[in-house]
Design a protein around this motif. Structure first.
Motif, mmCIF file in Angstrom:
data_model
loop_
_atom_site.group_PDB
_atom_site.id
_atom_site.type_symbol
_atom_site.label_atom_id
_atom_site.label_comp_id
_atom_site.label_asym_id
_atom_site.label_seq_id
_atom_site.Cartn_x
_atom_site.Cartn_y
_atom_site.Cartn_z
ATOM 1 N N PHE A 1 0.829 -1.200 0.000
ATOM 2 C CA PHE A 1 0.000 0.000 0.000
ATOM 3 C C PHE A 1 0.866 1.254 0.000
ATOM 4 O O PHE A 1 0.666 2.162 -0.802
ATOM 5 N N PHE A 2 1.824 1.326 0.917
ATOM 6 C CA PHE A 2 2.544 2.575 1.121
ATOM 7 C C PHE A 2 3.597 2.884 0.062
ATOM 8 O O PHE A 2 3.873 4.055 -0.188
ATOM 9 N N VAL A 3 4.202 1.897 -0.552
ATOM 10 C CA VAL A 3 5.203 2.190 -1.578
ATOM 11 C C VAL A 3 4.572 2.965 -2.740
ATOM 12 O O VAL A 3 5.037 4.055 -3.083
ATOM 13 N N PRO A 4 3.493 2.481 -3.355
ATOM 14 C CA PRO A 4 2.892 3.295 -4.414
ATOM 15 C C PRO A 4 2.155 4.531 -3.881
ATOM 16 O O PRO A 4 2.031 5.534 -4.579
ATOM 17 N N TYR A 5 1.704 4.470 -2.632
ATOM 18 C CA TYR A 5 0.994 5.617 -2.061
ATOM 19 C C TYR A 5 1.844 6.883 -2.108
ATOM 20 O O TYR A 5 1.346 7.957 -2.426
ATOM 21 N N PHE A 6 3.132 6.760 -1.791
ATOM 22 C CA PHE A 6 3.991 7.939 -1.799
ATOM 23 C C PHE A 6 4.156 8.490 -3.212
ATOM 24 O O PHE A 6 4.192 9.706 -3.408
ATOM 25 N N ALA A 7 4.227 7.610 -4.194
ATOM 26 C CA ALA A 7 4.289 8.073 -5.588
ATOM 27 C C ALA A 7 2.977 8.750 -5.973
ATOM 28 O O ALA A 7 2.980 9.809 -6.613
ATOM 29 N N PHE A 8 1.860 8.154 -5.586
ATOM 30 C CA PHE A 8 0.558 8.751 -5.896
ATOM 31 C C PHE A 8 0.401 10.106 -5.207
ATOM 32 O O PHE A 8 -0.150 11.045 -5.790
ATOM 33 N N SER A 9 0.860 10.220 -3.984
ATOM 34 C CA SER A 9 0.772 11.501 -3.271
ATOM 35 C C SER A 9 1.569 12.586 -3.977
ATOM 36 O O SER A 9 1.134 13.742 -4.046
ATOM 37 N N ALA A 10 2.731 12.231 -4.490
ATOM 38 C CA ALA A 10 3.537 13.195 -5.233
ATOM 39 C C ALA A 10 2.821 13.634 -6.511
ATOM 40 O O ALA A 10 2.826 14.821 -6.859
ATOM 41 N N ILE A 11 2.188 12.704 -7.195
ATOM 42 C CA ILE A 11 1.441 13.033 -8.407
ATOM 43 C C ILE A 11 0.266 13.942 -8.071
ATOM 44 O O ILE A 11 0.012 14.945 -8.752
ATOM 45 N N GLU A 12 -0.464 13.608 -7.018
ATOM 46 C CA GLU A 12 -1.600 14.427 -6.603
ATOM 47 C C GLU A 12 -1.151 15.818 -6.177
ATOM 48 O O GLU A 12 -1.790 16.821 -6.506
ATOM 49 N N GLY A 13 -0.055 15.880 -5.440
ATOM 50 C CA GLY A 13 0.488 17.171 -5.016
ATOM 51 C C GLY A 13 0.910 18.023 -6.203
ATOM 52 O O GLY A 13 0.683 19.240 -6.220
ATOM 53 N N ALA A 14 1.517 17.408 -7.196
ATOM 54 C CA ALA A 14 1.916 18.141 -8.401
ATOM 55 C C ALA A 14 0.690 18.656 -9.144
ATOM 56 O O ALA A 14 0.700 19.770 -9.691
ATOM 57 N N PHE A 15 -0.375 17.876 -9.151
ATOM 58 C CA PHE A 15 -1.600 18.305 -9.808
ATOM 59 C C PHE A 15 -2.210 19.507 -9.089
ATOM 60 O O PHE A 15 -2.612 20.482 -9.720
ATOM 61 N N VAL A 16 -2.255 19.449 -7.771
ATOM 62 C CA VAL A 16 -2.777 20.582 -6.997
ATOM 63 C C VAL A 16 -1.885 21.805 -7.194
ATOM 64 O O VAL A 16 -2.381 22.929 -7.351
ATOM 65 N N HIS A 17 -0.580 21.589 -7.227
ATOM 66 C CA HIS A 17 0.349 22.699 -7.459
ATOM 67 C C HIS A 17 0.132 23.322 -8.837
ATOM 68 O O HIS A 17 0.221 24.540 -8.989
ATOM 69 N N SER A 18 -0.182 22.513 -9.833
ATOM 70 C CA SER A 18 -0.446 23.056 -11.171
ATOM 71 C C SER A 18 -1.697 23.924 -11.172
ATOM 72 O O SER A 18 -1.789 24.883 -11.943
ATOM 73 N N LEU A 19 -2.643 23.595 -10.307
ATOM 74 C CA LEU A 19 -3.846 24.427 -10.198
ATOM 75 C C LEU A 19 -3.502 25.793 -9.612
ATOM 76 O O LEU A 19 -4.071 26.800 -10.002
ATOM 77 N N ALA A 20 -2.576 25.804 -8.669
ATOM 78 C CA ALA A 20 -2.183 27.062 -8.032
ATOM 79 C C ALA A 20 -1.493 27.982 -9.026
ATOM 80 O O ALA A 20 -1.668 29.192 -8.979
ATOM 81 N N ARG A 21 -0.719 27.404 -9.934
ATOM 82 C CA ARG A 21 0.001 28.229 -10.906
ATOM 83 C C ARG A 21 -0.905 28.688 -12.037
ATOM 84 O O ARG A 21 -0.832 29.821 -12.462
ATOM 85 N N SER A 22 -1.750 27.814 -12.542
ATOM 86 C CA SER A 22 -2.526 28.161 -13.729
ATOM 87 C C SER A 22 -3.959 28.592 -13.421
ATOM 88 O O SER A 22 -4.555 29.307 -14.192
ATOM 89 N N GLY A 23 -4.513 28.061 -12.341
ATOM 90 C CA GLY A 23 -5.896 28.356 -12.021
ATOM 91 C C GLY A 23 -6.879 27.550 -12.835
ATOM 92 O O GLY A 23 -8.075 27.694 -12.727
ATOM 93 N N THR A 24 -6.369 26.652 -13.676
ATOM 94 C CA THR A 24 -7.237 25.785 -14.472
ATOM 95 C C THR A 24 -6.875 24.335 -14.207
ATOM 96 O O THR A 24 -5.800 24.049 -13.706
ATOM 97 N N THR A 25 -7.753 23.449 -14.604
ATOM 98 C CA THR A 25 -7.461 22.042 -14.419
ATOM 99 C C THR A 25 -6.593 21.541 -15.546
ATOM 100 O O THR A 25 -6.678 22.007 -16.678
ATOM 101 N N ALA A 26 -5.740 20.593 -15.218
ATOM 102 C CA ALA A 26 -4.825 20.042 -16.229
ATOM 103 C C ALA A 26 -5.530 19.015 -17.082
ATOM 104 O O ALA A 26 -6.499 18.443 -16.742
#
Length: 116
Positions: free
Chosen positions: A91-116
């Motif tokens: 569970f936790f090995v891929p979870y950390f990768a998924f969290s990084a992907i989700e965090g990058a997606f949220v960060h992209s929203l902060a920069r662009s204000g639109t969904t990727a």
């Protein structure tokens, strides 16, 4: 697309380990919650006045669901005689990768204000 690749690697990797049942359960829960999280973040942030806040609300909700699922999964796996450590690791090995992907997606929203 990156989430799909990580999910495929996690599930595929869990099929080749000694404790397949427990590992497949952990990887499956991590993968399903990651897909649900990204879908929810995308859906909640689309058209929202404050897309980052909407995305973080979904991120937080899915995190709490994951905590519950890990606790329940660990108890059920241990109770059924399977290896709880394999479940938690899978569970936790891929979870950390998924969290990084989700965090990058949220960060992209902060920069662009639109969904990727």
């Amino acid at each position: 697309m990156l989430t799909t690749l990580v999910a495929a690697l996690a599930i595929g990797g869990s099929l080749v380990v000694a404790h397949r049942g427990a590992a497949l359960t952990g990887a499956g829960i991590a993968s399903l919650t990651a897909v649900a999280s990204l879908w929810g973040i995308s859906r909640a942030s689309r058209g929202a006045k404050k897309p980052v806040q909407a995305a973080l609300a979904v991120f937080t909700l899915v995190f709490l669901v994951r905590i519950l699922l890990v606790a329940l999964g660990t108890a059920l796996v241990a109770r059924s005689g399977l290896d709880a450590i394999a479940f938690v690791a899978a569970f936790f090995v891929p979870y950390f990768a998924f969290s990084a992907i989700e965090g990058a997606f949220v960060h992209s929203l902060a920069r662009s204000g639109t969904t990727a």
